[in-house]
Design a protein around this motif. Structure first.
Motif, PDB file in Angstrom:
ATOM      1  N   LEU A 163     -10.690  -4.987  -8.224  1.00 35.79           N
ATOM      2  CA  LEU A 163     -11.761  -5.434  -7.337  1.00 35.79           C
ATOM      3  C   LEU A 163     -11.127  -5.894  -6.036  1.00 35.79           C
ATOM      4  O   LEU A 163     -10.268  -6.784  -6.043  1.00 35.79           O
ATOM      5  N   TYR A 164     -11.546  -5.272  -4.932  1.00 34.79           N
ATOM      6  CA  TYR A 164     -10.986  -5.605  -3.632  1.00 34.79           C
ATOM      7  C   TYR A 164     -12.112  -5.928  -2.650  1.00 34.79           C
ATOM      8  O   TYR A 164     -13.159  -5.261  -2.641  1.00 34.79           O
ATOM      9  N   SER A 165     -11.870  -6.925  -1.798  1.00 37.68           N
ATOM     10  CA  SER A 165     -12.887  -7.329  -0.835  1.00 37.68           C
ATOM     11  C   SER A 165     -12.225  -7.828   0.441  1.00 37.68           C
ATOM     12  O   SER A 165     -11.121  -8.397   0.395  1.00 37.68           O
ATOM     13  N   GLY A 166     -12.882  -7.584   1.559  1.00 36.74           N
ATOM     14  CA  GLY A 166     -12.325  -8.038   2.836  1.00 36.74           C
ATOM     15  C   GLY A 166     -12.726  -7.119   3.972  1.00 36.74           C
ATOM     16  O   GLY A 166     -13.830  -6.559   3.982  1.00 36.74           O
ATOM     17  N   GLU A 167     -11.829  -6.949   4.926  1.00 36.24           N
ATOM     18  CA  GLU A 167     -12.092  -6.043   6.041  1.00 36.24           C
ATOM     19  C   GLU A 167     -12.278  -4.624   5.515  1.00 36.24           C
ATOM     20  O   GLU A 167     -11.446  -4.116   4.765  1.00 36.24           O
ATOM     21  N   ALA A 168     -13.373  -3.983   5.916  1.00 35.45           N
ATOM     22  CA  ALA A 168     -13.726  -2.677   5.361  1.00 35.45           C
ATOM     23  C   ALA A 168     -12.615  -1.653   5.536  1.00 35.45           C
ATOM     24  O   ALA A 168     -12.279  -0.911   4.603  1.00 35.45           O
ATOM     25  N   ARG A 169     -12.041  -1.610   6.721  1.00 36.40           N
ATOM     26  CA  ARG A 169     -10.996  -0.613   6.977  1.00 36.40           C
ATOM     27  C   ARG A 169      -9.813  -0.818   6.038  1.00 36.40           C
ATOM     28  O   ARG A 169      -9.270   0.134   5.468  1.00 36.40           O
ATOM     29  N   ALA A 170      -9.415  -2.076   5.833  1.00 35.49           N
ATOM     30  CA  ALA A 170      -8.273  -2.373   4.967  1.00 35.49           C
ATOM     31  C   ALA A 170      -8.603  -2.086   3.505  1.00 35.49           C
ATOM     32  O   ALA A 170      -7.779  -1.550   2.762  1.00 35.49           O
ATOM     33  N   VAL A 171      -9.823  -2.436   3.083  1.00 36.96           N
ATOM     34  CA  VAL A 171     -10.220  -2.202   1.689  1.00 36.96           C
ATOM     35  C   VAL A 171     -10.208  -0.711   1.374  1.00 36.96           C
ATOM     36  O   VAL A 171      -9.637  -0.269   0.370  1.00 36.96           O
ATOM     37  N   HIS A 172     -10.844   0.091   2.228  1.00 41.58           N
ATOM     38  CA  HIS A 172     -10.912   1.531   1.972  1.00 41.58           C
ATOM     39  C   HIS A 172      -9.538   2.187   2.073  1.00 41.58           C
ATOM     40  O   HIS A 172      -9.237   3.135   1.331  1.00 41.58           O
ATOM     41  N   SER A 173      -8.703   1.689   2.968  1.00 42.56           N
ATOM     42  CA  SER A 173      -7.350   2.214   3.075  1.00 42.56           C
ATOM     43  C   SER A 173      -6.556   1.931   1.803  1.00 42.56           C
ATOM     44  O   SER A 173      -5.821   2.785   1.295  1.00 42.56           O
ATOM     45  N   LEU A 174      -6.717   0.717   1.270  1.00 48.31           N
ATOM     46  CA  LEU A 174      -6.043   0.345   0.026  1.00 48.31           C
ATOM     47  C   LEU A 174      -6.516   1.214  -1.132  1.00 48.31           C
ATOM     48  O   LEU A 174      -5.705   1.729  -1.916  1.00 48.31           O
ATOM     49  N   VAL A 175      -7.821   1.408  -1.253  1.00 52.57           N
ATOM     50  CA  VAL A 175      -8.369   2.233  -2.327  1.00 52.57           C
ATOM     51  C   VAL A 175      -7.859   3.667  -2.219  1.00 52.57           C
ATOM     52  O   VAL A 175      -7.452   4.282  -3.213  1.00 52.57           O
ATOM     53  N   ASN A 176      -7.846   4.221  -1.017  1.00 55.20           N
ATOM     54  CA  ASN A 176      -7.361   5.588  -0.828  1.00 55.20           C
ATOM     55  C   ASN A 176      -5.886   5.713  -1.169  1.00 55.20           C
ATOM     56  O   ASN A 176      -5.439   6.730  -1.717  1.00 55.20           O
ATOM     57  N   GLU A 177      -5.115   4.669  -0.862  1.00 59.26           N
ATOM     58  CA  GLU A 177      -3.687   4.685  -1.178  1.00 59.26           C
ATOM     59  C   GLU A 177      -3.476   4.686  -2.687  1.00 59.26           C
ATOM     60  O   GLU A 177      -2.639   5.418  -3.219  1.00 59.26           O
ATOM     61  N   LEU A 178      -4.250   3.882  -3.392  1.00 60.10           N
ATOM     62  CA  LEU A 178      -4.120   3.818  -4.850  1.00 60.10           C
ATOM     63  C   LEU A 178      -4.597   5.103  -5.519  1.00 60.10           C
ATOM     64  O   LEU A 178      -4.090   5.496  -6.569  1.00 60.10           O
ATOM     65  N   LYS A 179      -5.573   5.783  -4.914  1.00 60.93           N
ATOM     66  CA  LYS A 179      -6.078   7.034  -5.479  1.00 60.93           C
ATOM     67  C   LYS A 179      -4.981   8.085  -5.609  1.00 60.93           C
ATOM     68  O   LYS A 179      -5.071   8.981  -6.446  1.00 60.93           O
ATOM     69  N   GLN A 180      -3.979   7.982  -4.765  1.00 58.49           N
ATOM     70  CA  GLN A 180      -2.924   8.993  -4.768  1.00 58.49           C
ATOM     71  C   GLN A 180      -2.026   8.903  -5.997  1.00 58.49           C
ATOM     72  O   GLN A 180      -1.246   9.813  -6.278  1.00 58.49           O
ATOM     73  N   GLN A 181      -2.137   7.815  -6.746  1.00 60.77           N
ATOM     74  CA  GLN A 181      -1.335   7.668  -7.960  1.00 60.77           C
ATOM     75  C   GLN A 181      -1.921   8.553  -9.064  1.00 60.77           C
ATOM     76  O   GLN A 181      -3.058   9.000  -8.988  1.00 60.77           O
TER      77      GLN A 181
END
Length: 243
Positions: A163-181
Protein backbone atom coordinates in the motif's frame (compact mmCIF):
# COMPACT_ATOMS: atom_id res chain seq x y z
CA UNK A 1 -12.87 -39.48 -12.06
CA UNK A 2 -9.35 -40.22 -13.29
CA UNK A 3 -6.18 -38.76 -11.79
CA UNK A 4 -5.86 -36.11 -14.50
CA UNK A 5 -9.35 -34.72 -13.82
CA UNK A 6 -8.60 -34.66 -10.10
CA UNK A 7 -5.48 -32.62 -10.78
CA UNK A 8 -7.46 -30.22 -12.97
CA UNK A 9 -10.12 -29.77 -10.28
CA UNK A 10 -7.45 -29.15 -7.65
CA UNK A 11 -5.70 -26.61 -9.87
CA UNK A 12 -8.95 -24.77 -10.59
CA UNK A 13 -9.91 -24.77 -6.92
CA UNK A 14 -6.61 -23.11 -6.03
CA UNK A 15 -7.06 -20.54 -8.79
CA UNK A 16 -10.52 -19.62 -7.57
CA UNK A 17 -9.02 -19.06 -4.12
CA UNK A 18 -6.17 -16.94 -5.48
CA UNK A 19 -8.37 -14.97 -7.89
CA UNK A 20 -11.83 -14.76 -6.30
CA UNK A 21 -14.60 -13.63 -8.68
CA UNK A 22 -12.08 -13.54 -11.53
CA UNK A 23 -11.84 -17.19 -12.61
CA UNK A 24 -14.75 -19.25 -13.97
CA UNK A 25 -14.67 -22.78 -15.36
CA UNK A 26 -17.22 -24.50 -17.56
CA UNK A 27 -16.67 -28.25 -17.22
CA UNK A 28 -18.92 -29.05 -20.17
CA UNK A 29 -17.06 -26.77 -22.57
CA UNK A 30 -13.73 -27.25 -20.72
CA UNK A 31 -13.30 -23.47 -20.85
CA UNK A 32 -11.46 -21.31 -18.34
CA UNK A 33 -12.46 -17.65 -18.20
CA UNK A 34 -10.35 -15.02 -16.47
CA UNK A 35 -11.20 -11.34 -16.05
CA UNK A 36 -9.14 -8.62 -14.38
CA UNK A 37 -9.41 -4.85 -14.18
CA UNK A 38 -7.28 -4.56 -17.33
CA UNK A 39 -8.42 -7.40 -19.59
CA UNK A 40 -9.87 -10.87 -20.03
CA UNK A 41 -9.21 -14.18 -21.75
CA UNK A 42 -10.90 -17.52 -22.44
CA UNK A 43 -8.97 -20.79 -22.71
CA UNK A 44 -10.05 -24.27 -23.69
CA UNK A 45 -8.40 -27.18 -21.91
CA UNK A 46 -7.62 -29.98 -24.39
CA UNK A 47 -8.61 -33.50 -23.41
CA UNK A 48 -4.90 -34.33 -23.07
CA UNK A 49 -4.14 -31.39 -20.75
CA UNK A 50 -1.67 -32.48 -18.01
CA UNK A 51 -0.50 -35.46 -20.08
CA UNK A 52 3.27 -35.50 -20.65
CA UNK A 53 2.61 -36.02 -24.35
CA UNK A 54 -0.52 -33.89 -24.40
CA UNK A 55 -1.08 -30.26 -25.27
CA UNK A 56 -1.25 -26.86 -23.60
CA UNK A 57 -4.46 -24.81 -23.23
CA UNK A 58 -5.86 -23.23 -26.39
CA UNK A 59 -6.45 -19.46 -26.46
CA UNK A 60 -9.99 -18.69 -27.64
CA UNK A 61 -9.91 -14.99 -26.85
CA UNK A 62 -7.62 -12.54 -25.08
CA UNK A 63 -7.76 -8.77 -25.07
CA UNK A 64 -6.92 -5.64 -23.06
CA UNK A 65 -6.96 -1.95 -23.85
CA UNK A 66 -8.78 -2.65 -27.14
CA UNK A 67 -5.84 -4.79 -28.21
CA UNK A 68 -6.08 -8.42 -29.33
CA UNK A 69 -3.60 -10.42 -27.25
CA UNK A 70 -4.36 -13.92 -28.56
CA UNK A 71 -1.11 -14.23 -30.50
CA UNK A 72 1.05 -12.80 -27.72
CA UNK A 73 -0.53 -15.03 -25.08
CA UNK A 74 -0.20 -18.11 -27.29
CA UNK A 75 3.55 -17.45 -27.62
CA UNK A 76 3.83 -17.31 -23.83
CA UNK A 77 1.87 -20.55 -23.46
CA UNK A 78 3.94 -22.38 -26.08
CA UNK A 79 7.00 -21.96 -23.88
CA UNK A 80 5.35 -23.61 -20.86
CA UNK A 81 6.10 -27.24 -19.96
CA UNK A 82 3.78 -30.09 -20.94
CA UNK A 83 2.23 -32.27 -18.29
CA UNK A 84 2.31 -29.59 -15.58
CA UNK A 85 -0.30 -27.27 -14.07
CA UNK A 86 0.27 -24.01 -15.93
CA UNK A 87 -2.93 -21.99 -15.56
CA UNK A 88 -1.48 -19.77 -12.83
CA UNK A 89 1.55 -19.05 -15.03
CA UNK A 90 -0.79 -18.20 -17.92
CA UNK A 91 -2.71 -15.72 -15.76
CA UNK A 92 0.54 -14.06 -14.64
CA UNK A 93 1.76 -13.85 -18.25
CA UNK A 94 -1.56 -12.39 -19.38
CA UNK A 95 -1.58 -9.77 -16.60
CA UNK A 96 1.81 -8.54 -17.78
CA UNK A 97 0.66 -8.40 -21.42
CA UNK A 98 -2.57 -6.66 -20.43
CA UNK A 99 -0.80 -4.00 -18.37
CA UNK A 100 1.52 -3.24 -21.29
CA UNK A 101 -1.43 -3.08 -23.69
CA UNK A 102 -3.39 -0.69 -21.49
CA UNK A 103 -0.37 1.57 -20.96
CA UNK A 104 0.20 1.74 -24.72
CA UNK A 105 -3.47 2.14 -25.63
CA UNK A 106 -4.34 5.57 -27.10
CA UNK A 107 -7.95 5.06 -26.02
CA UNK A 108 -6.93 4.54 -22.40
CA UNK A 109 -4.81 7.67 -22.56
CA UNK A 110 -7.70 9.71 -23.98
CA UNK A 111 -10.03 8.40 -21.29
CA UNK A 112 -7.55 9.38 -18.61
CA UNK A 113 -7.41 12.90 -19.98
CA UNK A 114 -11.22 13.14 -20.21
CA UNK A 115 -11.63 11.98 -16.62
CA UNK A 116 -9.05 14.48 -15.41
CA UNK A 117 -6.64 11.85 -14.11
CA UNK A 118 -3.03 13.08 -14.17
CA UNK A 119 0.22 12.30 -12.48
CA UNK A 120 -0.12 15.53 -10.43
CA UNK A 121 -1.81 15.71 -7.04
CA UNK A 122 -2.11 12.80 -4.59
CA UNK A 123 -2.66 9.07 -5.01
CA UNK A 124 -3.02 5.83 -3.10
CA UNK A 125 -2.45 2.40 -4.64
CA UNK A 126 -3.12 -1.00 -3.07
CA UNK A 127 -1.48 -4.07 -4.61
CA UNK A 128 -2.26 -7.74 -3.98
CA UNK A 129 0.58 -10.22 -4.47
CA UNK A 130 0.30 -13.99 -4.59
CA UNK A 131 3.18 -13.94 -2.11
CA UNK A 132 5.99 -11.71 -0.88
CA UNK A 133 8.84 -13.83 0.48
CA UNK A 134 12.00 -12.98 -1.44
CA UNK A 135 14.30 -10.84 0.72
CA UNK A 136 15.41 -8.63 -2.17
CA UNK A 137 11.83 -7.96 -3.24
CA UNK A 138 10.86 -7.11 0.32
CA UNK A 139 13.71 -4.59 0.45
CA UNK A 140 12.68 -3.11 -2.91
CA UNK A 141 9.09 -2.76 -1.72
CA UNK A 142 10.38 -0.72 1.22
CA UNK A 143 12.84 1.49 -0.62
CA UNK A 144 13.42 2.00 -4.35
CA UNK A 145 14.69 4.87 -6.44
CA UNK A 146 11.07 6.06 -6.75
CA UNK A 147 10.05 5.87 -3.09
CA UNK A 148 10.93 9.47 -2.16
CA UNK A 149 7.77 11.31 -1.20
CA UNK A 150 5.79 8.07 -0.68
CA UNK A 151 4.47 6.62 2.56
CA UNK A 152 3.20 3.10 2.79
CA UNK A 153 2.97 -0.28 4.43
CA UNK A 154 3.95 -3.72 3.15
CA UNK A 155 3.05 -7.19 4.40
CA UNK A 156 5.10 -10.23 3.36
CA UNK A 157 3.87 -13.82 3.21
CA UNK A 158 0.75 -15.25 1.56
CA UNK A 159 -0.73 -13.05 0.25
CA UNK A 160 1.63 -10.12 0.00
CA UNK A 161 0.22 -6.62 0.33
CA UNK A 162 1.68 -3.31 -0.81
CA UNK A 163 0.00 0.00 0.00
CA UNK A 164 1.54 3.27 -1.14
CA UNK A 165 0.27 6.82 -0.73
CA UNK A 166 1.60 10.30 -1.37
CA UNK A 167 2.51 12.41 -4.38
CA UNK A 168 0.78 10.84 -7.38
CA UNK A 169 3.80 11.00 -9.66
CA UNK A 170 6.03 9.31 -7.07
CA UNK A 171 3.43 6.66 -6.18
CA UNK A 172 2.82 5.64 -9.80
CA UNK A 173 6.54 5.69 -10.55
CA UNK A 174 7.17 3.37 -7.59
CA UNK A 175 4.40 0.99 -8.66
CA UNK A 176 5.71 0.88 -12.24
CA UNK A 177 9.23 0.19 -10.97
CA UNK A 178 8.02 -2.73 -8.85
CA UNK A 179 5.98 -4.12 -11.76
CA UNK A 180 9.22 -4.83 -13.58
CA UNK A 181 10.10 -7.54 -11.05
CA UNK A 182 9.22 -11.18 -11.74
CA UNK A 183 6.02 -11.60 -9.71
CA UNK A 184 3.85 -14.72 -9.73
CA UNK A 185 0.85 -12.41 -9.44
CA UNK A 186 0.82 -8.62 -9.17
CA UNK A 187 -2.67 -7.10 -9.05
CA UNK A 188 -3.49 -3.44 -8.51
CA UNK A 189 -6.65 -3.78 -6.44
CA UNK A 190 -7.32 -0.08 -5.78
CA UNK A 191 -6.28 3.31 -7.13
CA UNK A 192 -7.46 6.40 -5.27
CA UNK A 193 -6.76 10.04 -6.07
CA UNK A 194 -6.50 10.93 -2.38
CA UNK A 195 -3.64 10.55 0.07
CA UNK A 196 -4.24 8.16 2.96
CA UNK A 197 -2.84 9.13 6.33
CA UNK A 198 -1.22 6.01 7.83
CA UNK A 199 -0.88 5.59 11.58
CA UNK A 200 2.94 5.35 11.54
CA UNK A 201 3.29 8.63 9.66
CA UNK A 202 5.94 9.26 7.01
CA UNK A 203 7.91 6.56 5.20
CA UNK A 204 7.31 2.95 4.21
CA UNK A 205 7.24 0.22 6.85
CA UNK A 206 6.80 -3.54 6.85
CA UNK A 207 4.32 -5.28 9.16
CA UNK A 208 3.74 -8.97 9.79
CA UNK A 209 -0.05 -9.41 9.66
CA UNK A 210 -3.13 -8.23 7.79
CA UNK A 211 -4.51 -6.96 11.10
CA UNK A 212 -1.55 -4.59 11.38
CA UNK A 213 -2.19 -3.29 7.85
CA UNK A 214 -5.79 -2.56 8.84
CA UNK A 215 -4.54 -0.74 11.94
CA UNK A 216 -2.26 1.38 9.75
CA UNK A 217 -5.16 2.27 7.46
CA UNK A 218 -7.47 3.20 10.32
CA UNK A 219 -11.22 2.91 10.81
CA UNK A 220 -12.03 5.52 8.19
CA UNK A 221 -10.45 3.45 5.38
CA UNK A 222 -10.87 -0.01 6.86
CA UNK A 223 -13.85 -1.14 4.77
CA UNK A 224 -12.33 0.23 1.56
CA UNK A 225 -9.11 -1.67 2.19
CA UNK A 226 -10.90 -4.93 3.07
CA UNK A 227 -13.05 -4.66 -0.04
CA UNK A 228 -9.93 -4.24 -2.17
CA UNK A 229 -8.48 -7.37 -0.52
CA UNK A 230 -11.76 -9.27 -1.23
CA UNK A 231 -12.27 -9.50 2.55
CA UNK A 232 -15.19 -7.08 2.86
CA UNK A 233 -17.58 -9.67 4.32
CA UNK A 234 -15.23 -10.23 7.25
CA UNK A 235 -14.79 -6.57 8.15
CA UNK A 236 -17.57 -6.52 10.72
CA UNK A 237 -16.53 -9.73 12.40
CA UNK A 238 -12.81 -10.26 12.52
CA UNK A 239 -9.68 -10.22 10.41
CA UNK A 240 -8.66 -13.82 9.69
CA UNK A 241 -5.20 -14.74 10.93
CA UNK A 242 -2.38 -14.73 8.39
CA UNK A 243 -1.03 -18.06 7.21
Amino acid sequence: MDDREKRINTELSLLETMYPDQVQYSAKAREVKYKSTTGAFVLRLPDEYLDDSGDVPVVLSASAGNKDLRGSLKLKIDNLPLGEEVLDSIISAFDELAEEAVEQSPVATDNDRQSGQTTDGKATVIIWLHHLLNTNKRKLALSTSSSLGVSGVTKPGYPGVLLYSGEARAVHSLVNELKQQNWQAFQVRLEDDEEWMLSHGIGIIEVETMREVVAEVGEARKDVFLEAMRMKNTSRRHIPPDN
